[in-house]
Design a protein around this motif. Sequence first.
Motif, short mmCIF file in Angstrom:
data_model
loop_
_atom_site.label_atom_id
_atom_site.label_comp_id
_atom_site.label_asym_id
_atom_site.label_seq_id
_atom_site.Cartn_x
_atom_site.Cartn_y
_atom_site.Cartn_z
N ALA A 12 74.91 74.60 88.95
CA ALA A 12 75.88 73.30 89.43
C ALA A 12 75.51 72.81 90.80
N ALA A 13 74.64 73.40 91.41
CA ALA A 13 74.02 73.26 92.75
C ALA A 13 73.03 72.06 92.60
N GLY A 14 72.40 71.81 91.53
CA GLY A 14 71.29 71.07 91.52
C GLY A 14 70.37 70.99 90.26
N SER A 15 71.13 70.92 89.09
CA SER A 15 70.26 70.80 87.92
C SER A 15 70.41 69.69 86.95
N TRP A 16 71.51 68.72 87.56
CA TRP A 16 71.61 67.57 86.98
C TRP A 16 70.56 66.74 86.86
N ASN A 17 70.37 65.60 85.93
CA ASN A 17 69.43 64.56 86.11
C ASN A 17 70.42 63.41 85.66
N ALA A 18 69.78 61.97 86.15
CA ALA A 18 70.72 60.77 86.29
C ALA A 18 69.87 59.63 86.58
N THR A 19 70.37 58.48 86.12
CA THR A 19 69.77 57.25 86.48
C THR A 19 70.34 56.88 87.96
N PRO A 20 69.83 56.23 88.76
CA PRO A 20 70.57 55.67 89.94
C PRO A 20 72.03 54.67 89.67
N THR A 21 71.90 54.21 88.21
CA THR A 21 73.08 53.44 88.12
C THR A 21 74.27 54.54 87.63
N ASP A 22 74.00 55.49 86.90
CA ASP A 22 74.93 56.70 86.81
C ASP A 22 75.45 56.93 88.29
N LEU A 23 74.59 57.33 89.15
CA LEU A 23 75.02 57.96 90.36
C LEU A 23 75.96 56.98 91.03
N VAL A 24 75.95 55.69 91.05
CA VAL A 24 76.55 54.81 91.70
C VAL A 24 78.08 54.68 90.87
N ARG A 25 78.01 54.75 89.98
CA ARG A 25 79.26 54.79 89.08
C ARG A 25 79.87 55.81 89.20
N ILE A 26 79.35 57.18 89.68
CA ILE A 26 80.03 58.33 89.86
C ILE A 26 80.84 58.45 91.43
N MET A 27 79.81 57.66 92.13
CA MET A 27 80.42 57.43 93.38
C MET A 27 81.43 56.67 93.73
N ASN A 28 81.49 55.53 92.83
CA ASN A 28 82.52 54.56 92.65
C ASN A 28 83.84 55.02 92.23
N SER A 29 83.83 56.41 91.47
CA SER A 29 84.90 56.88 90.94
C SER A 29 85.85 57.46 91.92
N ILE A 30 85.29 57.57 93.38
CA ILE A 30 85.80 58.27 94.14
C ILE A 30 86.32 57.16 95.72
N ASP A 31 85.93 55.96 95.07
CA ASP A 31 86.03 54.94 96.21
C ASP A 31 87.32 54.11 95.94
N HIS A 32 88.23 54.20 96.64
CA HIS A 32 89.61 53.49 96.18
C HIS A 32 89.64 52.13 96.96
N ALA A 33 88.49 51.66 97.71
CA ALA A 33 88.52 50.26 97.92
C ALA A 33 87.82 49.54 97.05
N THR A 34 87.58 49.89 95.80
CA THR A 34 86.99 49.24 94.96
C THR A 34 87.64 49.19 93.51
N PRO A 35 87.37 48.36 92.52
CA PRO A 35 87.88 48.44 91.13
C PRO A 35 87.48 49.46 90.30
N GLY A 36 87.96 49.90 89.25
CA GLY A 36 87.44 50.80 88.15
C GLY A 36 88.29 52.30 88.17
N TRP A 37 87.81 52.86 87.08
CA TRP A 37 88.36 54.20 87.05
C TRP A 37 88.04 55.26 88.26
N LYS A 38 89.17 55.95 88.57
CA LYS A 38 89.02 56.57 89.72
C LYS A 38 89.35 58.23 89.07
N ALA A 39 88.46 59.25 89.51
CA ALA A 39 88.54 60.53 89.01
C ALA A 39 89.65 61.09 89.77
N ILE A 40 89.72 60.93 90.95
CA ILE A 40 90.70 61.84 91.84
C ILE A 40 91.60 60.76 92.57
#
Length: 429
Positions: free
Chosen positions: A318-346
């Motif tokens: 859990a410290a560093g073994s994931w792989n991803a595309t940059p698009t995956d990553l910005v979507r994950i960041m957006n899930s905790i950004d409440h200044a933008t639309p979209g589904w939020k994780a928390i």
Amino acid sequence: MVTVMFRSSSRSWDVGRLGATLAVVAMLTAACGQARAAAPPDPEFTSGERAEPTVVETPLPSEGDIVLPDDVESGDTGTDDAGDEFDVADMVVLDDAGNASPNLSGWSAFDAAMQRRLGINQASSVAVMIDGEVVHAGAYGVRVAGGDAVETTDRFRIASISKTITAIVTMQLVEDGLLTLDDPVGQVLIDHLKLASPDADVAPTTVRELLSHTAGFPQHEGTFFSNGATSCTDAAIKGLSSGVNSGSGYRYSNMSYCVLGILIEAVTGQAYERVVEDRLLEPLGIEGMRFTSTYELGPDEVSHYPTPNRNFMEVLGAAGSWNATPTDLVRIMNSIDHATPGWKAISEETARSMRFRIDTGQQPGGYGLGLINYENDTFGHTGTIQNTHAMLLRQPDGITWAVTVAGGTPSESGNLRSIVRSALAEAFG
């Protein structure tokens, strides 16, 4: 290379015409994906093959092998990017009727600038999001030496950006009442791992301490990078059994997040990867992200050319073994950004708490809870392992971007910030 362009929902552009444009983009992207599926390249390594772990006396890893964010203590990358000015509005163009279309010449200039700065002899990829929508994705180089060109759907090792993923899911469990930030969880770990002789400082360990790298673990470079353990579980047993120094303050350590992954399994009764899939990736519509071993290479993954006799990907967990595309990553960041639309994780309150650091009076700064705070209200995370550099950043101008690199440039992952900003300034300044 596939380049995907969308518009930002916060601007008053013609939705109907944009919808038609998006439909064309979707067809082109789907066609590209079908072509990849029809003739996947041969992997460089046998899929599923694991490194043979050995506990031998090997030199400690070089600085480039250690997963350490740049200047996380101060939160300052040392890069003065105040002169890199660009206009977000220039990233699209409007016709006389107010209809939006991609600024193709601008993004072409951006890609050229990125490729020039990162070099043509390594693989890299980038995604840019504005106000919650991906406006551009680019890919450069080849997936494997002598092989096919990298595409924006190809995945890279993201190293310590995995910690942000782990932190988000941990905060979900806090919201659901399965964990708390400040109650001791050490005994849960002791019982789950059946530790016979845990370190005396383990029992009072809290989730907040694990998230903020203040639990007292040393860096454990040899454990994670010099064949000192066979798995994250093995590493955690070693880490929890000796050398914990509770109350010693901030010290960045992969052990904290390896242990968090095991804690997630202990309180949910599910594998860590399954919890992340169910709670974060599936709601975001992300498919294909996974843990990878050091030498494993799938048909849509980019080689990071590890040297022989390494097993760090197996141990980081859990410290560093994931792989991803940059698009995956910005979507994950957006899930905790409440200044933008979209589904939020928390929740918004929980998301903001991820930026707080416990030893600075609850002010955003330095390393928070799975996020690194930079100057000018900017936050994200970096990732570095052998021949891998990655960075994910949310800027106060509404831009979120991610870059992944398989190669030696730049020498420090934090330098990707100035590379992206200067490329944006060159294209849209």
